[in-house]
Design a protein around this motif. Structure first.
Motif, mmCIF file in Angstrom:
data_model
loop_
_atom_site.group_PDB
_atom_site.id
_atom_site.type_symbol
_atom_site.label_atom_id
_atom_site.label_comp_id
_atom_site.label_asym_id
_atom_site.label_seq_id
_atom_site.Cartn_x
_atom_site.Cartn_y
_atom_site.Cartn_z
ATOM 1 N N GLY A 196 9.312 40.083 6.352
ATOM 2 C CA GLY A 196 8.984 40.906 7.502
ATOM 3 C C GLY A 196 8.231 40.102 8.542
ATOM 4 O O GLY A 196 8.351 40.355 9.738
ATOM 5 N N VAL A 197 7.463 39.102 8.087
ATOM 6 C CA VAL A 197 6.675 38.242 8.970
ATOM 7 C C VAL A 197 6.661 36.833 8.382
ATOM 8 O O VAL A 197 6.614 36.667 7.162
ATOM 9 N N VAL A 198 6.681 35.835 9.258
ATOM 10 C CA VAL A 198 6.539 34.443 8.843
ATOM 11 C C VAL A 198 5.150 33.976 9.276
ATOM 12 O O VAL A 198 4.786 34.101 10.446
ATOM 13 N N VAL A 199 4.375 33.451 8.326
ATOM 14 C CA VAL A 199 3.064 32.856 8.614
ATOM 15 C C VAL A 199 3.300 31.353 8.606
ATOM 16 O O VAL A 199 3.553 30.754 7.558
ATOM 17 N N LEU A 200 3.241 30.731 9.796
ATOM 18 C CA LEU A 200 3.771 29.389 10.002
ATOM 19 C C LEU A 200 2.702 28.415 10.493
ATOM 20 O O LEU A 200 2.089 28.623 11.539
ATOM 21 N N ASP A 201 2.514 27.335 9.734
ATOM 22 C CA ASP A 201 1.616 26.262 10.150
ATOM 23 C C ASP A 201 2.238 25.509 11.324
ATOM 24 O O ASP A 201 3.458 25.477 11.472
ATOM 25 N N TYR A 202 1.409 24.906 12.152
ATOM 26 C CA TYR A 202 1.905 24.156 13.299
ATOM 27 C C TYR A 202 2.194 22.699 12.941
ATOM 28 O O TYR A 202 3.274 22.194 13.191
ATOM 29 N N ARG A 203 1.218 22.014 12.358
ATOM 30 C CA ARG A 203 1.371 20.590 12.063
ATOM 31 C C ARG A 203 1.864 20.396 10.629
ATOM 32 O O ARG A 203 1.116 20.603 9.674
ATOM 33 N N MET A 204 3.128 19.984 10.541
ATOM 34 C CA MET A 204 3.743 19.692 9.250
ATOM 35 C C MET A 204 4.612 18.460 9.416
ATOM 36 O O MET A 204 5.099 18.186 10.509
ATOM 37 N N PRO A 205 4.841 17.717 8.326
ATOM 38 C CA PRO A 205 5.775 16.599 8.427
ATOM 39 C C PRO A 205 7.189 17.120 8.683
ATOM 40 O O PRO A 205 7.524 18.240 8.301
ATOM 41 N N GLY A 206 7.991 16.309 9.348
ATOM 42 C CA GLY A 206 9.345 16.775 9.682
ATOM 43 C C GLY A 206 9.271 17.691 10.880
ATOM 44 O O GLY A 206 8.667 17.356 11.898
ATOM 45 N N LEU A 207 9.857 18.871 10.756
ATOM 46 C CA LEU A 207 9.826 19.842 11.850
ATOM 47 C C LEU A 207 8.419 20.400 12.033
ATOM 48 O O LEU A 207 7.780 20.799 11.069
ATOM 49 N N SER A 208 7.968 20.458 13.266
ATOM 50 C CA SER A 208 6.672 21.095 13.538
ATOM 51 C C SER A 208 6.836 22.608 13.426
ATOM 52 O O SER A 208 7.960 23.130 13.360
ATOM 53 N N GLY A 209 5.726 23.313 13.438
ATOM 54 C CA GLY A 209 5.791 24.768 13.421
ATOM 55 C C GLY A 209 6.540 25.330 14.617
ATOM 56 O O GLY A 209 7.305 26.279 14.494
ATOM 57 N N LEU A 210 6.341 24.720 15.788
ATOM 58 C CA LEU A 210 7.044 25.206 16.978
ATOM 59 C C LEU A 210 8.543 24.934 16.885
ATOM 60 O O LEU A 210 9.351 25.782 17.273
ATOM 61 N N GLU A 211 8.927 23.783 16.356
ATOM 62 C CA GLU A 211 10.349 23.485 16.176
ATOM 63 C C GLU A 211 10.977 24.436 15.150
ATOM 64 O O GLU A 211 12.098 24.912 15.328
ATOM 65 N N THR A 212 10.233 24.713 14.097
ATOM 66 C CA THR A 212 10.705 25.650 13.075
ATOM 67 C C THR A 212 10.858 27.038 13.662
ATOM 68 O O THR A 212 11.875 27.711 13.452
ATOM 69 N N ALA A 213 9.855 27.477 14.404
ATOM 70 C CA ALA A 213 9.912 28.803 15.038
ATOM 71 C C ALA A 213 11.091 28.900 15.987
ATOM 72 O O ALA A 213 11.789 29.925 16.020
ATOM 73 N N GLU A 214 11.321 27.842 16.749
ATOM 74 C CA GLU A 214 12.439 27.850 17.698
ATOM 75 C C GLU A 214 13.771 28.056 16.959
ATOM 76 O O GLU A 214 14.619 28.842 17.394
ATOM 77 N N ALA A 215 13.948 27.371 15.839
ATOM 78 C CA ALA A 215 15.183 27.514 15.061
ATOM 79 C C ALA A 215 15.302 28.918 14.472
ATOM 80 O O ALA A 215 16.374 29.529 14.497
ATOM 81 N N ILE A 216 14.209 29.453 13.956
ATOM 82 C CA ILE A 216 14.217 30.800 13.372
ATOM 83 C C ILE A 216 14.524 31.837 14.447
ATOM 84 O O ILE A 216 15.359 32.724 14.256
ATOM 85 N N LEU A 217 13.849 31.717 15.586
ATOM 86 C CA LEU A 217 14.009 32.711 16.648
ATOM 87 C C LEU A 217 15.354 32.591 17.365
ATOM 88 O O LEU A 217 15.835 33.574 17.938
ATOM 89 N N ARG A 218 15.981 31.445 17.295
ATOM 90 C CA ARG A 218 17.318 31.290 17.849
ATOM 91 C C ARG A 218 18.306 32.167 17.051
ATOM 92 O O ARG A 218 19.202 32.773 17.605
ATOM 93 N N GLU A 219 18.094 32.246 15.735
ATOM 94 C CA GLU A 219 18.953 33.057 14.867
ATOM 95 C C GLU A 219 18.564 34.531 14.898
ATOM 96 O O GLU A 219 19.422 35.403 14.786
ATOM 97 N N ASP A 220 17.269 34.800 14.995
ATOM 98 C CA ASP A 220 16.773 36.183 15.000
ATOM 99 C C ASP A 220 15.583 36.289 15.955
ATOM 100 O O ASP A 220 14.440 36.099 15.553
ATOM 101 N N PRO A 221 15.844 36.605 17.233
ATOM 102 C CA PRO A 221 14.771 36.652 18.234
ATOM 103 C C PRO A 221 13.685 37.689 17.943
ATOM 104 O O PRO A 221 12.601 37.608 18.495
ATOM 105 N N ASP A 222 13.972 38.634 17.051
ATOM 106 C CA ASP A 222 12.995 39.675 16.732
ATOM 107 C C ASP A 222 12.150 39.352 15.501
ATOM 108 O O ASP A 222 11.315 40.172 15.102
ATOM 109 N N GLN A 223 12.365 38.188 14.885
ATOM 110 C CA GLN A 223 11.597 37.833 13.685
ATOM 111 C C GLN A 223 10.127 37.638 14.053
ATOM 112 O O GLN A 223 9.793 36.748 14.829
ATOM 113 N N PRO A 224 9.237 38.468 13.526
ATOM 114 C CA PRO A 224 7.806 38.275 13.802
ATOM 115 C C PRO A 224 7.289 36.990 13.140
ATOM 116 O O PRO A 224 7.580 36.721 11.979
ATOM 117 N N ILE A 225 6.539 36.220 13.923
ATOM 118 C CA ILE A 225 5.954 34.966 13.444
ATOM 119 C C ILE A 225 4.494 34.915 13.865
ATOM 120 O O ILE A 225 4.161 35.226 15.006
#
Length: 122
Positions: free
Chosen positions: A50-79
Motif C-alpha cells: 500500500g505504501v513504499v518506505v524508501l531510503d534515498y542513498r543506496m548503492p546502485g539506484l538512488s531512492g529518487l531513481e527507484t521512485a521514478e521507475a515505480i511511479l512510471r509504472e504506477d503514478p498513484d503508488q504512495p511513497i
C-alpha cells in the motif's frame, strides 16, 4: 490493513522500520523488504504494498531513481522518502516525481502517522 514495503540498504534500519511499523499495531504491517532499488522494483508487483518506505542513498539506484521507475509504472503508488539526507533540493525533486511524503530518519517515531496519512489520502 496497510501493507508497507521497506527499502533500505542498511539491515539495522530495515529492522528499526519494521519494528516501528509492527509496534504501532493499528492495522499496519510489512509487506516485504528490499535492500536496494532493483529489489524494490521487482518486489512491487509481487508484494503489492500500500505504501513504499524508501531510503534515498543506496548503492546502485538512488531512492529518487527507484521512485521514478515505480511511479512510471504506477503514478498513484504512495511513497515515503525516508532518509537522513533530506535537503531542500532532494525534497523538491521528490515532490516533482510524485513522492507524497518526505520524512527524516531521525523522525522514525512519526512513520506510523505518515503511513496512515498517505492511506487516508489514497
Amino acid at each position: 490493513m496497510l501493507r508497507a514495503l521497506i527499502v533500505d540498504d542498511d539491515n539495522d534500519m530495515r529492522f528499526l522500520v519494521r519494528m516501528t511499523i509492527e509496534a504501532a499495531n493499528h492495522g499496519l504491517t510489512v509487506a516485504g523488504e528490499a535492500a536496494n532499488g532493483t529489489e524494490a522494483i521487482a518486489s512491487i508487483g509481487q508484494d503489492r504494498p500500500g505504501v513504499v518506505v524508501l531510503d534515498y542513498r543506496m548503492p546502485g539506484l538512488s531512492g529518487l531513481e527507484t521512485a521514478e521507475a515505480i511511479l512510471r509504472e504506477d503514478p498513484d503508488q504512495p511513497i515515503i522518502l525516508f532518509s537522513a539526507y533530506l535537503d531542500a533540493e532532494t525534497v523538491e525533486r521528490a515532490h516533482e516525481l510524485g513522492i507524497r511524503t518526505c520524512l527524516a530518519k531521525t523522525e522514525v517515531d512519526r512513520l506510523p502517522d505518515a503511513l496512515w496519512q498517505l492511506a487516508a489520502g489514497a
